[in-house]
Design a protein around this motif. Structure first.
Motif, mmCIF file in Angstrom:
data_model
loop_
_atom_site.group_PDB
_atom_site.id
_atom_site.type_symbol
_atom_site.label_atom_id
_atom_site.label_comp_id
_atom_site.label_asym_id
_atom_site.label_seq_id
_atom_site.Cartn_x
_atom_site.Cartn_y
_atom_site.Cartn_z
ATOM 1 N N GLY A 191 -12.512 2.193 -0.193
ATOM 2 C CA GLY A 191 -12.781 2.640 -1.259
ATOM 3 C C GLY A 191 -11.704 1.536 -2.004
ATOM 4 O O GLY A 191 -10.623 2.469 -2.968
ATOM 5 N N ILE A 192 -11.693 0.375 -1.884
ATOM 6 C CA ILE A 192 -10.896 -0.267 -2.693
ATOM 7 C C ILE A 192 -10.604 0.204 -4.059
ATOM 8 O O ILE A 192 -11.700 0.048 -4.897
ATOM 9 C CB ILE A 192 -11.131 -1.796 -2.588
ATOM 10 C CG1 ILE A 192 -10.523 -2.902 -3.146
ATOM 11 C CG2 ILE A 192 -12.078 -2.244 -2.674
ATOM 12 C CD1 ILE A 192 -10.315 -4.140 -3.058
ATOM 13 N N ALA A 193 -9.135 0.330 -4.760
ATOM 14 C CA ALA A 193 -8.675 0.823 -5.394
ATOM 15 C C ALA A 193 -7.679 1.096 -6.478
ATOM 16 O O ALA A 193 -6.971 0.559 -5.284
ATOM 17 C CB ALA A 193 -9.371 2.144 -5.569
ATOM 18 N N LEU A 235 0.628 -1.255 0.017
ATOM 19 C CA LEU A 235 0.064 0.069 -0.231
ATOM 20 C C LEU A 235 0.767 0.974 -0.159
ATOM 21 O O LEU A 235 1.687 1.264 0.161
ATOM 22 C CB LEU A 235 -0.543 0.233 1.432
ATOM 23 C CG LEU A 235 -1.717 -1.009 1.486
ATOM 24 C CD1 LEU A 235 -3.154 -1.142 2.274
ATOM 25 C CD2 LEU A 235 -3.216 -1.485 0.014
ATOM 26 N N LEU A 236 0.045 2.570 -0.872
ATOM 27 C CA LEU A 236 0.793 3.328 -0.759
ATOM 28 C C LEU A 236 0.208 4.128 -0.159
ATOM 29 O O LEU A 236 -1.070 4.906 -0.061
ATOM 30 C CB LEU A 236 0.970 3.635 -1.887
ATOM 31 C CG LEU A 236 1.913 5.005 -2.307
ATOM 32 C CD1 LEU A 236 3.192 5.293 -1.615
ATOM 33 C CD2 LEU A 236 1.962 5.426 -3.468
ATOM 34 N N TYR A 237 0.535 4.709 1.240
ATOM 35 C CA TYR A 237 -0.488 5.511 2.257
ATOM 36 C C TYR A 237 0.314 7.342 2.023
ATOM 37 O O TYR A 237 1.064 7.560 2.056
ATOM 38 C CB TYR A 237 -0.344 6.118 3.595
ATOM 39 C CG TYR A 237 -0.296 4.661 4.777
ATOM 40 C CD1 TYR A 237 -0.888 3.446 3.966
ATOM 41 C CD2 TYR A 237 0.390 4.213 5.276
ATOM 42 C CE1 TYR A 237 -0.972 1.852 4.485
ATOM 43 C CE2 TYR A 237 0.610 3.676 6.628
ATOM 44 C CZ TYR A 237 -0.300 2.193 5.986
ATOM 45 O OH TYR A 237 -0.604 1.039 6.531
ATOM 46 N N ASP A 238 -1.376 7.887 1.609
ATOM 47 C CA ASP A 238 -1.359 9.452 1.128
ATOM 48 C C ASP A 238 -1.462 10.505 2.230
ATOM 49 O O ASP A 238 -0.198 11.110 1.648
ATOM 50 C CB ASP A 238 -2.310 9.368 -0.059
ATOM 51 C CG ASP A 238 -3.896 9.816 0.919
ATOM 52 O OD1 ASP A 238 -4.367 8.693 2.026
ATOM 53 O OD2 ASP A 238 -4.599 10.231 0.290
ATOM 54 N N THR A 239 -1.375 9.866 3.059
ATOM 55 C CA THR A 239 -1.146 11.368 4.048
ATOM 56 C C THR A 239 -1.677 9.998 5.663
ATOM 57 O O THR A 239 -2.704 9.481 5.285
ATOM 58 C CB THR A 239 -2.160 12.059 3.748
ATOM 59 O OG1 THR A 239 -2.138 13.478 4.819
ATOM 60 C CG2 THR A 239 -3.523 11.580 3.287
ATOM 61 N N PHE A 288 -18.678 8.184 -13.663
ATOM 62 C CA PHE A 288 -17.819 7.452 -14.094
ATOM 63 C C PHE A 288 -17.098 7.589 -12.513
ATOM 64 O O PHE A 288 -16.208 8.555 -13.095
ATOM 65 C CB PHE A 288 -17.615 6.114 -14.155
ATOM 66 C CG PHE A 288 -19.426 5.547 -14.408
ATOM 67 C CD1 PHE A 288 -20.076 6.253 -15.714
ATOM 68 C CD2 PHE A 288 -19.413 4.000 -14.644
ATOM 69 C CE1 PHE A 288 -21.407 5.127 -16.174
ATOM 70 C CE2 PHE A 288 -20.585 3.344 -15.391
ATOM 71 C CZ PHE A 288 -21.294 4.144 -16.012
ATOM 72 N N TYR A 289 -16.578 7.626 -11.735
ATOM 73 C CA TYR A 289 -15.094 7.677 -10.825
ATOM 74 C C TYR A 289 -14.009 5.997 -10.592
ATOM 75 O O TYR A 289 -15.335 6.143 -9.099
ATOM 76 C CB TYR A 289 -14.745 8.546 -10.008
ATOM 77 C CG TYR A 289 -14.319 8.853 -8.683
ATOM 78 C CD1 TYR A 289 -13.337 9.134 -9.490
ATOM 79 C CD2 TYR A 289 -14.188 8.464 -7.403
ATOM 80 C CE1 TYR A 289 -12.324 9.687 -8.317
ATOM 81 C CE2 TYR A 289 -12.886 8.732 -6.799
ATOM 82 C CZ TYR A 289 -12.253 9.139 -7.398
ATOM 83 O OH TYR A 289 -10.905 9.607 -6.434
ATOM 84 N N ASP A 290 -13.371 6.124 -11.067
ATOM 85 C CA ASP A 290 -12.649 4.978 -10.497
ATOM 86 C C ASP A 290 -11.575 5.497 -9.651
ATOM 87 O O ASP A 290 -10.658 6.670 -10.249
ATOM 88 C CB ASP A 290 -12.004 4.172 -11.853
ATOM 89 C CG ASP A 290 -11.422 2.678 -11.684
ATOM 90 O OD1 ASP A 290 -12.157 1.477 -11.486
ATOM 91 O OD2 ASP A 290 -10.564 2.672 -10.854
ATOM 92 N N PRO A 291 -11.627 5.484 -8.486
ATOM 93 C CA PRO A 291 -9.954 6.317 -7.747
ATOM 94 C C PRO A 291 -8.735 5.807 -8.536
ATOM 95 O O PRO A 291 -8.606 4.368 -8.278
ATOM 96 C CB PRO A 291 -10.395 5.838 -6.096
ATOM 97 C CG PRO A 291 -11.739 4.812 -6.464
ATOM 98 C CD PRO A 291 -12.047 4.608 -7.564
ATOM 99 N N THR A 292 -7.902 6.685 -7.585
ATOM 100 C CA THR A 292 -6.099 5.668 -8.069
ATOM 101 C C THR A 292 -5.786 5.935 -7.287
ATOM 102 O O THR A 292 -4.736 4.613 -6.748
ATOM 103 C CB THR A 292 -5.282 7.127 -8.199
ATOM 104 O OG1 THR A 292 -5.518 8.320 -7.570
ATOM 105 C CG2 THR A 292 -5.929 8.707 -9.559
ATOM 106 N N ASN A 293 -6.360 5.612 -6.209
ATOM 107 C CA ASN A 293 -5.699 4.855 -4.882
ATOM 108 C C ASN A 293 -6.736 4.844 -3.494
ATOM 109 O O ASN A 293 -8.459 5.307 -3.873
ATOM 110 C CB ASN A 293 -4.623 5.454 -3.933
ATOM 111 C CG ASN A 293 -3.666 5.054 -2.929
ATOM 112 O OD1 ASN A 293 -4.054 4.131 -2.608
ATOM 113 N ND2 ASN A 293 -2.775 5.472 -2.274
ATOM 114 N N PHE A 294 -6.342 3.986 -2.825
ATOM 115 C CA PHE A 294 -7.419 3.645 -1.831
ATOM 116 C C PHE A 294 -7.367 4.924 -0.592
ATOM 117 O O PHE A 294 -6.013 5.671 -0.992
ATOM 118 C CB PHE A 294 -6.830 2.453 0.173
ATOM 119 C CG PHE A 294 -7.066 1.315 -0.585
ATOM 120 C CD1 PHE A 294 -8.140 0.438 -0.714
ATOM 121 C CD2 PHE A 294 -5.863 0.267 -1.629
ATOM 122 C CE1 PHE A 294 -7.660 -1.513 -0.822
ATOM 123 C CE2 PHE A 294 -5.830 -0.937 -2.329
ATOM 124 C CZ PHE A 294 -7.232 -2.181 -1.757
#
Lengths: 159, 786
Positions: free
Chosen positions: B467-469, B418-422, B629-635
């Motif tokens: 928000g698995i993605a 995983l890449l934690y954003d913040t 439609f929205y497909d997130p770039t990350n969790f």
């Protein structure tokens, strides 16, 4: 053998012919189509089916329609004023976000009204103990307890 | 107009009036004309060969219209239920996917497995006749215990998996982890069971299939968290029906917690049977059926180790887990103890090396799938029990050891993918310690001791991934579905707005929160916005609600559609005000030409779009209606710190929660009242796991021992305290609302905090969950004996 049952529900006389084994909750939901009273567990533990019979909270899944012969029944549909104004207990539930999915809510409100009738000035401990017969899986009870404590004096003032 | 910003406002819920007055419409409240009633005959045995199902007597019983068995559905060409995630094992082989028939074929594999269905004119007739279905079972030995499933000689649940192993899967660099352990100054090792739970939404599952011969179409009313997914799986994979001829409606749904994500056999059977009978077929579970046949949760047996250097810095973590999948692979079963578990083992810490190996087993128990938190509570339990135990063993203060290891620089790439954003973990821990008055704990402990009580304090600093993605990455990891969300914003000619969302609300309050988002963005009152969900005939598409994804993913899809509405509105406004489109600004519900006093309100633009008399028809279509439609770039990565304080009565072992503090970082909060409610509920389910709940199958017979609400202990109002909550806010960096999700946090963080507090109070390394009075009393007794 079908039997005749008659009672007063939310101020209106009702009568029907039902199978002897018909539960009161089934009579309310299926015959009268008052679907606000819910069935959550069939065995009197969850309290979603709580109604008032002759002024006392009872679990409608655990008695036969026949046992309510001649009774005065109040369901969640009869709690608000005729013009739709919410009862103070309903209003407190709304104000304090004491409901989420809404499924336990009718039974919870019916129990809560009965609770403050018996304990006009309840403490938090009394409210928590008295809610023993009603499950809620969404709210963690936190806001239900708050709502009941807030509504208690307002409900008492109604009488 | 500046007051029309509802972000951060505790707006009272729009949905409450109907629920408070008995006006909710749940599936069982739907009463189609000419309805028939289905009752399922379920296996009373955990494992049995079905020699014969004799339906003759039942078929002749009063009011019976049909009796169907596994043979009938096989003959009809109905396929088994599919699994939505392919896990590839350590040897590169696909997981074992045994057939999951809608009615058992050949064998029944758990107590409650569907063997036949009886459909009659009334519910009572169906129930009476179901008792007349005679099934000749050859009872087979059963395995229900997770740890025993792979033992030599254990009965095989499926022929294609003789060792009951669905897969052995691993994440992380084992060699580097082993190396780090060799160099460690201290190793903390724990073995524990993450207890199996039965979700128990208060509304039992329910499904009504209704076929219309007039247009050869089907409607399925079902208590579901994701009606479009249900339709897709049922039409494309199981029944082979044309998708456009099937409408799935999930009306008001009385709680889900994961258990209503999945496609269940009952849903398929009532849909199919409604065509056979040309009448609607209704089924509603009794509570005992919920216990037996809803997908269960958790059920891990784990050995976990943490390696530390002499200063208490974490060097590596090594985790071996056996996860019970039950008798069949439920819709998302395979990804829960893998993708949603091992990836969370970094927690809030900089642990540089992590290795996790998961063995997933079949047993003769109900299918196991996502239950509130789904993998992440199990991961948090591993991390936070290990960390707290390591602190005690190394005599470092448990808060201090966490601080020494917190991730402080973002974005942060963990060793588990995983890449934690913040995030700001120190901030929530500081706030929780203050709110919980940790400084005053020693005094309270002393005071409790004078009363003969054992007082303990425990922390839990959790992280979750919501928000698995994105879809393509999930696809590469085995997902067989997309993970986007869809939304539509329909502006009516008068400027009122109806929003259609693929997210589904079953208690979360989307009708209010989503309306706040849209109203704020358009600068109109919340009352002018209605949210529609749960009906495939109204909503363009949807992936539904699970994994705390609704606002972060579904809400973002709506925001994107709103922004398209605004963009089109600018074109219309430019035309009306005879200005260049680039000069038109939109704020507070008004389109303005910048630098002038020219302006047009939103409602006038809406009217113009539908009465296009003065309108650039040559360049622009009329109407004001947009999809996105929205497909997130990350969790997203919600995180928080919980502090729990308990008192244990040493005479009885009874634990009382004296204080429970939760400080969460959900990013931007739209409706604090609703968010707090989600936390209360999550905490209570987490407390339920730690103190009260535990599913038990009899190891000899495979019978479900905890099969009613009197045997399975759900939390009641008297079992939980009033909670102390606060939030801290680091907005998510990759969605426009800055939101992260809040639905599961409480259930994820609470069990470790509670068990850390109990073990602190009692003074032992571990107490198994649920920490009932008896369990704690036994822990105290064995401590005394030692």
């Amino acid at each position: 053998m079908p039997v005749k049952v008659s009672m007063t529900v939310n101020g209106k006389p009702v009568a029907a012919e039902v199978e002897e084994r018909t539960l009161l909750v089934t009579f309310i939901r299926e015959n009268l189509r008052l679907t606000g009273t819910h069935v959550g567990c069939d065995t009197a533990q969850c309290g979603a089916c709580t109604i008032h019979m002759n002024g006392n909270a009872v679990k409608a899944c655990n008695m036969l329609a026949m046992q309510a012969e001649g009774a005065d029944i109040l369901t969640i549909e009869g709690v608000a004023a005729a013009d739709g104004t919410l009862h103070p207990m309903q209003e407190a539930f709304r104000e304090h976000h004491a409901l989420q999915c809404g499924f336990c809510t009718p039974g919870m409100v019916m129990s809560a009204i009965d609770l403050v009738k018996r304990h006009p000035k309840p403490t938090e401990a009394v409210v928590r103990a008295e809610l023993d017969g009603n499950f809620c899986r969404c709210t963690g009870y936190h806001n239900i307890v708050k709502a009941i404590l807030d509504a208690a004096p307002k409900v008492a003032a109604m009488r | 107009m500046g007051s029309l910003n509802f972000i951060g406002a505790s707006v009272k819920r729009k949905e409450d009036y109907r629920f408070l007055t008995g006006g909710g419409q749940y599936t069982d409240d739907v009463a189609p004309e000419r309805a028939t009633y289905a009752v399922f005959v379920r296996s009373p045995h955990a494992h049995a060969r079905i020699r014969k199902v004799d339906t003759a007597k039942a078929a002749k019983a009063a009011g019976v219209l049909a009796v169907y068995t596994g043979e009938d559905v096989a003959k009809a060409g109905i396929n088994g239920l599919p699994c939505g995630w392919l896990i590839t094992d350590v040897n590169g082989q696909p997981m074992k996917e045994p057939p999951y028939p809608v009615l058992a074929q050949g064998k029944a594999r758990y107590v409650g497995d569907r063997v036949a269905v009886v459909i009659a004119e009334t519910y009572n007739q169906a129930k009476d006749a179901a008792e007349q279905v005679e099934v000749d079972y050859e009872v087979l030995p059963a395995v229900t215990d997770t740890a025993s499933a792979r033992k030599k000689g254990a009965p095989a649940v499926h022929d294609i998996a003789p060792d009951n192993t669905c897969y052995v899967w691993a994440l992380g660099d084992k060699a580097k982890v082993d190396e780090a352990f060799k160099a460690a100054a201290h190793v903390t090792k724990l073995e524990f069971v993450n207890n199996r739970l039965i979700p128990n939404a208060i509304e039992p599952r329910s499904a009504i299939g209704a076929y219309s011969r007039a247009d050869d179409s089907y409607t399925l009313y079902v208590a579901s968290q994701n009606p479009h997914v249900e339709r897709l799986l049922m039409t494309a994979f199981v029944l082979g029906l044309p998708e456009h001829k099937v409408r799935v409606v999930a009306p008001d749904v009385g709680g889900g917690f994961g258990s209503k994500i999945y496609l269940y056999g009952e849903d398929v059977v009532v849909t199919w049977a409604s065509k056979q009978l040309n009448r609607p077929v209704k089924w509603t579970a009794e509570r005992v059926e919920s216990f037996m046949s809803d997908a269960h949760g958790r059920d891990h047996v784990t050995t976990a180790e943490l390696a530390l250097d002499k200063d208490g810095k974490f060097l590596a973590m090594r985790v071996h887990t056996t996860a019970n999948l039950g008798a069949y692979l439920s819709t998302f079963a395979s990804c829960i103890p893998t993708i949603l578990y091992a990836t969370l083992l970094a927690g809030q810490y900089t642990t540089p090396q992590i290795y996790c190996e998961v063995t997933a087993v079949f047993t003769n128990t109900a299918p196991v799938d996502a239950y509130r938190g789904a993998g992440r509570p199990e991961a948090t339990y591993v991390v936070e029990r290990l960390v707290e135990t390591a602190a005690r063993e190394t005599k470092i203060d448990p808060a201090e050891i966490r601080r020494r290891n917190f991730i402080r620089s973002f974005p942060y790439q963990t060793p588990v993918a995983l890449l934690y954003d913040t995030g700001n973990y120190e901030a929530t821990l500081d706030a929780a310690m203050k709110l919980g008055d940790v400084a005053g704990f020693a005094k309270r402990k002393e005071e409790a001791a004078k009363r003969g009580r054992l007082r303990g304090l425990g922390y839990s600093c959790y992280i979750e991934a919501c928000g698995i993605a994105p879809s393509n990455v999930a696809g590469a990891l085995g997902a067989r579905a997309g993970l986007f969300e869809a939304g539509e914003v329909r502006v009516h000619p008068t400027g009122k707005v109806t929003v259609f969302t693929g997210s589904h609300s079953h208690g979360q309050g989307h009708e209010t929160t989503f309306a706040q988002v849209v109203a704020s963005r358009l600068g109109i009152p919340v009352e002018d916005v209605d949210i529609v969900h749960g009906d495939t005939s109204k909503i363009l598409f949807g992936m539904g609600t699970y994994g705390s994804r609704s606002l972060a993913v579904g809400g973002t899809a709506i925001v994107k559609a709103v922004d398209k509405v605004i963009a089109k509105g600018k074109k219309i406004a430019a035309h009306l005000m005879e200005a260049a489109e680039a000069d038109v600004e939109f704020a507070d519900g008004v389109f303005k030409v910048s630098g002038t006093d020219k302006q047009v309100p939103f409602a006038q633009i809406a009217l113009t779009a539908y009465v296009p008399h003065n309108y650039p028809l040559d360049k622009l279509e009329p109407g004001l209606n947009e999809n996105a439609f929205y497909d997130p770039t990350n969790f997203t990565f919600p995180a928080g710190s919980y502090v729990c304080e308990v008192e244990v009565d040493p005479d009885t072992g009874k634990t009382t929660i004296e204080s429970f503090v939760a400080v969460d970082d959900f990013g931007k909060v739209i409706n604090p009242m609703i968010v707090a409610g989600q936390v209360h509920g999550g905490l209570t389910q987490g407390i339920g796991q730690a103190l009260l709940e535990g599913c038990r199958y009899d190891p000899e017979t495979g019978q479900l021992v905890t099969g009613t609400m009197s045997d399975y202990c759900l939390p009641r109002a008297g079992d939980v305290p009033s909670f102390k909550l606060d939030t801290r806010e680091t907005p998510c960096t990759h969605n426009p609302l800055g939101v992260k999700g809040c639905g599961e946090a409480g259930a994820i963080g609470a069990p470790a905090a509670l068990m850390n507090a109990i073990t602190d109070a009692v003074g032992v390394r571990d107490v198994p969950m649920p920490a009932t009075a008896e369990t704690v009393w036994r822990a105290l007794a064995s401590k005394k004996a030692a």
